[in-house]
Scaffold this motif. Structure first.
Motif, PDB file in Angstrom:
ATOM      1  N   ALA A 208       7.209   8.158  -7.638  1.00 50.91           N
ATOM      2  CA  ALA A 208       6.834   6.919  -6.672  1.00 50.91           C
ATOM      3  C   ALA A 208       7.197   5.816  -7.596  1.00 50.91           C
ATOM      4  CB  ALA A 208       5.258   7.155  -6.815  1.00 50.91           C
ATOM      5  N   LEU A 209       7.399   5.903  -8.759  1.00 55.58           N
ATOM      6  CA  LEU A 209       7.521   4.793  -9.770  1.00 55.58           C
ATOM      7  C   LEU A 209       9.272   4.281  -9.250  1.00 55.58           C
ATOM      8  CD1 LEU A 209       7.433   2.588 -11.925  1.00 55.58           C
ATOM      9  CD2 LEU A 209       8.131   4.380 -13.493  1.00 55.58           C
TER      10      LEU A 209
ATOM     11  N   ILE B 202       0.781  -1.216  -0.060  1.00 60.98           N
ATOM     12  CA  ILE B 202       0.071  -0.039  -0.041  1.00 60.98           C
ATOM     13  C   ILE B 202       0.834   1.168  -0.182  1.00 60.98           C
ATOM     14  CG2 ILE B 202      -1.810   1.338   1.322  1.00 60.98           C
ATOM     15  CD1 ILE B 202      -2.777  -1.182   2.404  1.00 60.98           C
ATOM     16  N   TYR B 203       0.555   2.216  -0.983  1.00 61.37           N
ATOM     17  CA  TYR B 203       1.473   3.390  -0.926  1.00 61.37           C
ATOM     18  C   TYR B 203       0.606   4.701  -1.388  1.00 61.37           C
ATOM     19  CZ  TYR B 203       1.620   3.380  -6.013  1.00 61.37           C
ATOM     20  OH  TYR B 203       1.518   3.322  -7.303  1.00 61.37           O
ATOM     21  N   HIS B 204       1.103   5.674  -1.387  1.00 66.79           N
ATOM     22  CA  HIS B 204       0.419   6.685  -1.881  1.00 66.79           C
ATOM     23  C   HIS B 204       1.398   7.755  -2.843  1.00 66.79           C
ATOM     24  CE1 HIS B 204      -2.413   5.656   1.568  1.00 66.79           C
ATOM     25  NE2 HIS B 204      -1.004   5.361   2.323  1.00 66.79           N
ATOM     26  N   THR B 205       0.945   7.915  -3.888  1.00 70.82           N
ATOM     27  CA  THR B 205       1.632   8.948  -4.929  1.00 70.82           C
ATOM     28  C   THR B 205       1.419  10.284  -4.476  1.00 70.82           C
ATOM     29  OG1 THR B 205       1.176   7.150  -6.663  1.00 70.82           O
ATOM     30  CG2 THR B 205       1.650   9.685  -7.256  1.00 70.82           C
ATOM     31  N   HIS B 206       0.396  10.407  -4.018  1.00 74.25           N
ATOM     32  CA  HIS B 206      -0.193  11.830  -3.592  1.00 74.25           C
ATOM     33  C   HIS B 206      -0.256  11.827  -1.996  1.00 74.25           C
ATOM     34  CE1 HIS B 206      -1.639  13.061  -7.597  1.00 74.25           C
ATOM     35  NE2 HIS B 206      -0.269  12.983  -7.688  1.00 74.25           N
ATOM     36  N   SER B 207       0.646  11.654  -1.116  1.00 75.98           N
ATOM     37  CA  SER B 207       0.322  11.688   0.355  1.00 75.98           C
ATOM     38  C   SER B 207       0.143  12.700   1.119  1.00 75.98           C
ATOM     39  CB  SER B 207       1.989  11.480   1.111  1.00 75.98           C
ATOM     40  OG  SER B 207       2.872  12.281   0.657  1.00 75.98           O
ATOM     41  N   GLN B 208       0.120  13.966   0.448  1.00 66.55           N
ATOM     42  CA  GLN B 208      -0.286  15.204   1.004  1.00 66.55           C
ATOM     43  C   GLN B 208      -2.061  15.699   0.730  1.00 66.55           C
ATOM     44  OE1 GLN B 208       2.114  16.866   2.837  1.00 66.55           O
ATOM     45  NE2 GLN B 208       2.953  15.049   2.227  1.00 66.55           N
ATOM     46  N   GLU B 209      -2.650  14.520   0.189  1.00 61.72           N
ATOM     47  CA  GLU B 209      -3.801  14.678   0.072  1.00 61.72           C
ATOM     48  C   GLU B 209      -4.782  14.605   1.478  1.00 61.72           C
ATOM     49  OE1 GLU B 209      -4.880  13.374  -4.654  1.00 61.72           O
ATOM     50  OE2 GLU B 209      -5.047  11.830  -2.936  1.00 61.72           O
TER      51      GLU B 209
END
Length: 469
Positions: free
Chosen positions: A331-332, A269-276
């Motif tokens: 992220a890639l 599980i990860y978040h490309t846009h972690s600041q959302e």
């Protein structure tokens, strides 16, 4: 002051032109008078450039007095002499003239200008391509739209009961039109009896824990391309989803049962846009972000026996500044490294939240709780003109099947949980595993608790698909 400088510049420019013409005429007469000698063009060129250099230098000193003008240290390549920056500038301008180039040495051979550079055609075509598909210049862009017009789900004002007006909600299942009819009927089948078991002709997963309380579908319905697209998908104008790609029978035939044991990592599980963030994010709720959701989803799946890695790396901040356009590139690199160290990972989930108009608050009743709707998101690596070759995805069909199976299970067991699956043209890093999914959880107008309430049913439908039920 500006007007004065402009007037002065015009005078100097006119003087320069006059000096150049006088020098050229004078030199021509002088050289022509010499018997048996040709005009020395190099001398004329030198005189003209020195005169022009003086004029340019004068303008530079008066217009930009703060700039140091070091003529003595300025080096040129003409006649192996030191020359001013102004002279060098004039030489550059003169050298661009076709007459100047052709008057030079031609011993290097003729230049064929009949055929344009082969890359020029590609340059023109790519320019037209990006002019029509400007969104492809940027990574990201997976939000459904600031105006909330794309697949908005049920606004808070309309959410309230099982038969609320679904609109574009919950996999396109028309909740108001669905009826309690037995399996085998031509319409969607909606059952409410907790003792009812799944009919083999239906396409949702079987569950011994959760009763079918929502809408189920027949295979005959889903193999109808028009029916499937109308009820389950929103396709952005950046791409197409044709009959050759959207094949329900193939989607349903995919087996996503995990093969390995849980002694090694299985899910990332990860978040490309972690600041959302969510609406109530602040000093009192610093965890009200998609990363907070990832923490909770990790716990739920771990409690079910899965081996989960939660990558909390920040990919959308660079040098302290928000940069979502390049976040997918960063992220890639990050998740590729994780997958290389943990090749046993079979499931990759990128958890986001959507961006909609501030007036749109999407919240539905799921299991008696106010819940932010989920939206599965697929990138298909193609525009209306065809595939995007540099964004190849060998797992594209499997990714589509993965989200489609989860969508069907959500419609059957957790009505109002999902919006239509959103399809767009880019790849969104879904090419690394066959079980890759980008999941939008609510939007910035939802509270953190509304988003958290969506994690329990999400964990359930993930478990159903990964257990092969």
């Amino acid at each position: 002051m500006n007007r004065r400088n402009s007037f002065l510049n015009r005078i100097i420019k006119n003087m320069m032109i006059a000096v150049i013409l006088i020098l050229a005429v004078f030199l021509g007469i002088k050289e022509a008078a010499e018997v048996g000698k040709k005009a020395d063009l190099s001398k004329a060129e030198s005189l003209v450039k020195e005169g022009a250099g003086f004029g340019v230098s004068y303008i530079w000193r008066h217009q930009y007095p703060a700039v140091v003008w070091d003529e003595e240290n300025s080096k040129g390549s003409i006649d192996k002499k030191n020359e001013s920056i102004g002279s060098a500038l004039f030489h550059f301008l003169v050298s661009q003239s076709p007459l100047y180039r052709y008057s030079g040495d031609t011993k290097k051979g003729d230049i064929d200008y009949e055929e344009a550079d082969p890359s020029y055609r590609g340059y023109i075509e790519s320019g037209k391509f990006y002019e029509e598909h400007g969104f492809l210049l940027y990574d990201g862009g997976e939000e459904s739209g600031e105006d909330g017009s794309v697949n908005p789900g049920i606004p808070a004002a309309n959410a309230g009961g099982e038969h609320a007006n679904a609109g574009d909600n919950s996999g396109g299942a028309d909740q108001a039109a669905a009826s309690q009819e037995p399996a085998g009927n031509t319409g969607p089948v909606k059952e409410h009896n907790s003792s009812v078991t799944k009919n083999d002709t239906l396409t949702c997963a079987s569950s011994s824990i959760w009763p079918i309380v929502g809408t189920t579908y027949l295979k005959e319905q889903l193999v109808d391309y028009d029916y499937m697209m109308k009820h389950f998908y929103s396709v952005h104008t950046s791409t197409t989803a044709g009959r050759d790609l959207m094949k329900a029978d193939q989607f349903l035939a995919e087996d996503f049962t995990l093969k390995g044991g849980n002694d090694k990592p299985q899910i990332l599980i990860y978040h490309t846009h972690s600041q959302e963030e969510y609406a109530d994010h602040g000093p009192s709720k610093p965890d009200a972000t998609v990363v907070g959701l990832g923490n909770y989803l990790t716990k739920l799946l771990t409690d079910k026996g899965y081996n989960v890695i939660h990558d909390t790396t920040v990919y959308d901040l660079q040098n302290g500044k928000l940069d979502r356009n390049k976040a997918y590139t960063y992220a890639l690199d990050g998740i590729t490294g994780i997958l290389q160290k943990n090749p046993s990972i079979e499931v990759v989930l990128d958890v986001h939240r959507d961006g909609v108009n501030e007036s749109l608050h999407m919240v539905n009743q799921v299991n008696g709780k106010p819940t932010a709707p989920l939206m599965f998101f697929n990138g298909v690596s193609q525009t209306p003109e065809g595939p995007i070759e540099y964004l190849a995805n060998p797992y594209r069909e499997q990714n589509l099947a993965f989200s489609f199976q989860m969508q069907l299970d959500a419609a059957a067991y957790f009505p109002n949980l999902t919006r239509k699956i959103y399809i767009k043209g880019l790849r969104y890093n879904q090419h690394l595993r066959a079980r890759s999914a980008l999941i939008e959880v609510g939007a910035q107008t939802n509270t953190y608790q509304e988003a958290l309430n969506a994690m329990d049913p999400l964990a359930e439908i993930l478990d159903m698909v990964l257990q092969g039920n």
